[in-house]
Design a protein around this motif. Structure first.
Motif, short mmCIF file in Angstrom:
data_model
loop_
_atom_site.label_atom_id
_atom_site.label_comp_id
_atom_site.label_asym_id
_atom_site.label_seq_id
_atom_site.Cartn_x
_atom_site.Cartn_y
_atom_site.Cartn_z
N PRO A 89 0.85 -1.20 0.00
CA PRO A 89 0.00 0.00 0.00
C PRO A 89 0.89 1.24 0.00
O PRO A 89 2.03 1.21 0.45
CB PRO A 89 -0.79 -0.13 1.30
CG PRO A 89 0.11 -0.92 2.20
CD PRO A 89 0.81 -1.91 1.31
N ASP A 90 0.37 2.34 -0.51
CA ASP A 90 1.13 3.58 -0.51
C ASP A 90 1.40 4.03 0.93
O ASP A 90 0.63 3.73 1.84
CB ASP A 90 0.37 4.68 -1.26
CG ASP A 90 0.15 4.33 -2.73
OD1 ASP A 90 0.68 3.30 -3.19
OD2 ASP A 90 -0.56 5.11 -3.40
N ILE A 91 2.48 4.78 1.08
CA ILE A 91 2.83 5.29 2.40
C ILE A 91 3.37 6.72 2.26
O ILE A 91 4.05 7.04 1.29
CB ILE A 91 3.86 4.39 3.11
CG1 ILE A 91 4.12 4.85 4.55
CG2 ILE A 91 5.16 4.36 2.32
CD1 ILE A 91 5.05 3.94 5.35
N THR A 92 3.03 7.58 3.23
CA THR A 92 3.61 8.92 3.35
C THR A 92 4.23 9.02 4.73
O THR A 92 3.56 8.75 5.73
CB THR A 92 2.56 10.02 3.14
OG1 THR A 92 2.01 9.91 1.82
CG2 THR A 92 3.19 11.39 3.30
N PHE A 93 5.49 9.43 4.79
CA PHE A 93 6.21 9.42 6.07
C PHE A 93 7.33 10.45 6.04
O PHE A 93 7.74 10.93 4.98
CB PHE A 93 6.80 8.03 6.34
CG PHE A 93 7.84 7.61 5.35
CD1 PHE A 93 9.20 7.70 5.66
CD2 PHE A 93 7.49 7.15 4.09
CE1 PHE A 93 10.17 7.34 4.73
CE2 PHE A 93 8.45 6.78 3.16
CZ PHE A 93 9.80 6.88 3.49
N ASN A 94 7.82 10.79 7.22
CA ASN A 94 8.97 11.66 7.37
C ASN A 94 10.17 10.79 7.71
O ASN A 94 10.19 10.17 8.78
CB ASN A 94 8.73 12.69 8.47
CG ASN A 94 9.84 13.72 8.57
OD1 ASN A 94 11.01 13.39 8.44
ND2 ASN A 94 9.48 14.97 8.81
N PRO A 95 11.17 10.70 6.83
CA PRO A 95 12.29 9.80 7.10
C PRO A 95 13.10 10.16 8.33
O PRO A 95 13.80 9.31 8.89
CB PRO A 95 13.14 9.90 5.83
CG PRO A 95 12.72 11.17 5.18
CD PRO A 95 11.30 11.38 5.53
N ASP A 96 13.01 11.41 8.80
CA ASP A 96 13.75 11.82 10.00
C ASP A 96 13.06 11.38 11.29
O ASP A 96 13.72 11.24 12.33
CB ASP A 96 13.93 13.34 10.02
CG ASP A 96 14.90 13.82 8.96
OD1 ASP A 96 15.86 13.09 8.65
OD2 ASP A 96 14.70 14.94 8.43
N THR A 97 11.75 11.18 11.23
CA THR A 97 11.01 10.86 12.46
C THR A 97 10.24 9.55 12.40
O THR A 97 9.84 9.04 13.45
CB THR A 97 10.01 11.99 12.78
OG1 THR A 97 9.09 12.15 11.69
CG2 THR A 97 10.74 13.31 13.01
N ASP A 98 10.03 9.02 11.21
CA ASP A 98 9.18 7.82 11.04
C ASP A 98 9.98 6.62 10.54
O ASP A 98 9.46 5.80 9.79
CB ASP A 98 8.04 8.12 10.07
CG ASP A 98 7.17 9.27 10.53
OD1 ASP A 98 7.04 9.45 11.76
OD2 ASP A 98 6.62 9.98 9.68
N SER A 99 11.22 6.52 10.96
CA SER A 99 12.08 5.43 10.48
C SER A 99 11.46 4.06 10.77
O SER A 99 11.40 3.19 9.89
CB SER A 99 13.46 5.52 11.13
OG SER A 99 14.30 4.47 10.70
N ASP A 100 10.98 3.85 11.98
CA ASP A 100 10.41 2.55 12.34
C ASP A 100 9.18 2.23 11.51
O ASP A 100 8.96 1.07 11.11
CB ASP A 100 10.05 2.53 13.83
CG ASP A 100 11.27 2.52 14.73
OD1 ASP A 100 12.37 2.27 14.22
OD2 ASP A 100 11.11 2.79 15.94
N VAL A 101 8.38 3.26 11.25
CA VAL A 101 7.18 3.06 10.43
C VAL A 101 7.57 2.59 9.03
O VAL A 101 6.97 1.65 8.48
CB VAL A 101 6.36 4.37 10.34
CG1 VAL A 101 5.22 4.23 9.34
CG2 VAL A 101 5.83 4.75 11.71
N PHE A 102 8.58 3.22 8.46
CA PHE A 102 9.02 2.83 7.12
C PHE A 102 9.63 1.44 7.11
O PHE A 102 9.33 0.64 6.20
CB PHE A 102 10.04 3.82 6.58
CG PHE A 102 10.61 3.42 5.25
CD1 PHE A 102 9.88 3.59 4.09
CD2 PHE A 102 11.86 2.81 5.17
CE1 PHE A 102 10.39 3.17 2.87
CE2 PHE A 102 12.38 2.41 3.96
CZ PHE A 102 11.64 2.60 2.81
N ILE A 103 10.47 1.11 8.09
CA ILE A 103 11.09 -0.22 8.13
C ILE A 103 10.02 -1.31 8.22
O ILE A 103 10.12 -2.35 7.57
CB ILE A 103 12.07 -0.31 9.31
CG1 ILE A 103 13.22 0.67 9.13
CG2 ILE A 103 12.61 -1.74 9.44
CD1 ILE A 103 14.04 0.50 7.88
N ASP A 104 8.99 -1.08 9.00
CA ASP A 104 7.88 -2.05 9.09
C ASP A 104 7.17 -2.17 7.74
O ASP A 104 6.77 -3.27 7.33
CB ASP A 104 6.89 -1.62 10.16
CG ASP A 104 7.42 -1.82 11.57
OD1 ASP A 104 8.39 -2.58 11.73
OD2 ASP A 104 6.87 -1.21 12.51
#
Length: 248
Positions: A89-104
């Motif tokens: 699914p598409d995702i929107t995130f801030n790589p400086d603060t949402d690292s764990d969200v992106f890795i998951d």
């Protein structure tokens, strides 16, 4: 023969998504703005982004082919990235603060036999390119077509994860640029060296599956595994699609 700029691409997170641009400002001694501004360190890496380190410290398409199918759009104002993949699914995130969200989010497409991704790190000095100098890569569409003809395939330029693409020259003519300077729009780049390629180029950027023996074809037909050249910016200036490339 004259050549002109046909594509500008940046990769906000190293090996994790590509974004097309129409125009960009280049700065002396700097990488393409926001290109490889972040990278994904794996669990065996101790990097924190404070200095340049080799690509072996990061998750990348050579080891995790499905990453090649990622596409990205960076919102420079907010620092947020929207990323897409055909199997996620598409995702929107801030790589400086949402690292764990992106890795998951990316974990389902990572090969289980490879060292897992651990965290996103921000490149504090310059873009985390594959070179130990702040490079911008330039690639020739004619060379890509010549390779595709040998393989009987229509090769997407996105396989090569390049920054600047041009057309109007003969295949391999870009190798003659090494040691010379080029004017593109208002900027000037000095061409440093040829680019030696890796297994990431064997992957289809639409599917994330390996489907083309790019490296073997290069070696068998031209005696090397090189494609494109690295340059460094030696004069600030704006470049845009359609700009003529002039050898100085």
């Amino acid at each position: 023969m004259t050549s002109h700029l046909t594509h500008i691409w940046r990769h906000p997170i190293k090996a994790h998504g590509v974004e097309a641009l129409q125009t960009v400002d280049l700065w002396t001694g700097k990488t393409l703005p926001w290109d490889r501004a972040w990278a994904v360190a794996h669990e065996l890496s101790q990097v924190d982004g404070s200095e340049w380190v080799p690509c072996g410290n990061f998750s990348r398409g050579a080891k995790a082919p499905s990453l090649m199918a990622l596409k990205a759009i960076l919102d420079e104002a907010t620092g947020k990235i929207t990323m897409t993949h055909p199997d996620l699914p598409d995702i929107t995130f801030n790589p400086d603060t949402d690292s764990d969200v992106f890795i998951d989010w990316v974990r389902p497409i990572m090969p289980p036999e490879r060292t897992p991704s651990a965290r996103i790190v921000r490149a504090q000095a310059r873009g985390m390119t594959d070179t130990d100098f702040p490079s911008i890569s330039l690639n020739n569409l004619a060379t890509n077509r010549a390779l595709g003809e040998k393989m009987g395939a229509d090769l997407s330029p996105l396989r090569w994860r390049g920054n600047l693409w041009f057309d109007g020259l003969k295949p391999w003519q870009e190798f003659d640029w090494v040691g010379k300077q080029l004017r593109i729009g208002g900027a000037v780049l000095e061409i440093r060296e040829r680019i030696t390629r890796c297994m990431a180029t064997t992957v289809n950027p639409d599917t994330g599956k390996r489907d083309a023996a790019t490296l073997d074809t290069l070696q068998d037909n031209w005696g090397h595994k090189q494609f494109g050249v690295y340059g460094v910016v030696v004069k600030d200036g704006q470049i845009a699609l359609g700009d003529e490339i002039e050898v100085l």
